[in-house]
Design an enzyme around this catalytic site. Structure first.
Site, short mmCIF file in Angstrom:
data_model
loop_
_atom_site.label_atom_id
_atom_site.label_comp_id
_atom_site.label_asym_id
_atom_site.label_seq_id
_atom_site.Cartn_x
_atom_site.Cartn_y
_atom_site.Cartn_z
N SER A 185 0.84 -1.19 0.00
CA SER A 185 0.00 0.00 0.00
C SER A 185 0.89 1.25 0.00
O SER A 185 1.67 1.43 -0.93
CB SER A 185 -0.96 -0.04 1.20
OG SER A 185 -2.03 0.85 1.03
N ASP A 224 -5.87 -3.53 -2.33
CA ASP A 224 -4.79 -3.17 -1.42
C ASP A 224 -4.10 -4.38 -0.79
O ASP A 224 -4.75 -5.26 -0.22
CB ASP A 224 -5.38 -2.29 -0.32
CG ASP A 224 -4.35 -1.46 0.41
OD1 ASP A 224 -3.41 -2.06 0.97
OD2 ASP A 224 -4.49 -0.23 0.43
#
Length: 278
Positions: free
Chosen positions: A42, A186
């Site tokens: 991320s 993510d």
């Protein structure tokens, strides 16, 4: 002696804090760019891609603290607390970790977000260089349909921008990223740090931006690495940095304060980091 730098998730605030901390450590003589393996999740995927592509840490730091140099960001409609609540509701009743990730993927696929192309432009602007580096860079994402994880590298045949965008695709906030007909979300859905991917390295430095309530994955991963003989250090924002970052990791207005707090924290952390990193 092999070293791994693990950069965890944490929104735009986390990008800023990690950049400031790494710049501060470098200014104090710690060779953070000398890692043999870089693992980005991320926000950490953005930082990992930035620091391995030849852009000086000093320049990356200025891109965080100088409003004129900051890359454009799309304001997020939800904060980290709301996202956590959404995740909790989505995974209720999950049979295992992969099923929980699949359920979060369903949430992401159904969510109304900005167009995928608009989000890709944000990631393009964040990265000074769009080609994969020579360094061993690993970027983590999750298949939205299956819940299975995917670790992108230079050998994956995927563009660096797409890989980073996938790893940064916060479910319910940003659109899943399409790669070879699959939709990815993510990498923090698997683990906020994915430190287990540092297995085999002798020294591991983990930057942990935020701790998910009730989660023990990083503790378990670090313990496993230590059992295999690795020296592991986890650095998280100290009190001053946490105050600068604030409660909303997705708020782009905190970038300058978070980066400066990370830089200042480096001076307080350098002895501990040096003892592990060398």
């Amino acid at each position: 002696m092999t070293r791994a730098l693990v950069l965890g998730g944490g929104g735009v605030a986390g990008i800023a804090w990690q950049t400031g901390l790494l710049h501060g450590l470098s200014e104090s003589g710690v060779d953070v760019l000398g890692a043999d393996r870089f693992i980005g999740t991320s926000a950490g995927s953005t930082v990992a891609a930035q620091i391995t592509n030849g852009t000086a840490l000093a320049e990356l730091f200025q891109r965080q603290v100088d409003p004129a140099l900051q890359s454009p960001e799309i304001p997020a409609d939800v904060d980290a607390e709301t996202i956590a609540e959404m995740f909790g509701a989505a995974v209720s009743g999950a049979t295992n970790a992969e099923d929980a990730r699949r359920r979060i993927g369903e949430l992401a696929l159904a969510a109304r977000t900005v167009p995928e192309a608009d989000r890709l432009k944000v990631i393009e602007a964040r990265l000074p260089v769009h080609e994969w580096p020579a360094a061993a860079l690993h970027i983590v994402a999750v298949d939205a349909a299956t819940g299975g994880d995917r670790v992108f590298t230079a050998e994956s045949g995927v563009s660096l921008v797409d890989a980073v965008a996938a790893s940064c695709a916060v479910p319910g906030t940003w659109p899943p990223v399409t790669i070879d007909g699959r939709r990815y979300i993510d990498g923090g859905v698997r683990s906020m740090e994915n430190a287990d991917l540092a297995a085999g390295c002798d020294r591991v430095l983990v930057l942990r931006v935020t701790e998910v309530p009730g989660s023990t994955d990083l503790d378990d991963q670090a313990a496993a690495l230590r059992r295999d003989g690795a020296a592991v250090l986890v650095v998280a924002p100290d009190a001053a940095a946490a105050e600068a970052i604030g409660p909303n990791l997705l708020d782009p207005t905190v970038r300058e304060a978070a980066a400066r707090a990370g830089f200042d924290q480096a001076a307080r952390a350098v002895a501990e980091v040096t003892a592990v990193w060398g």
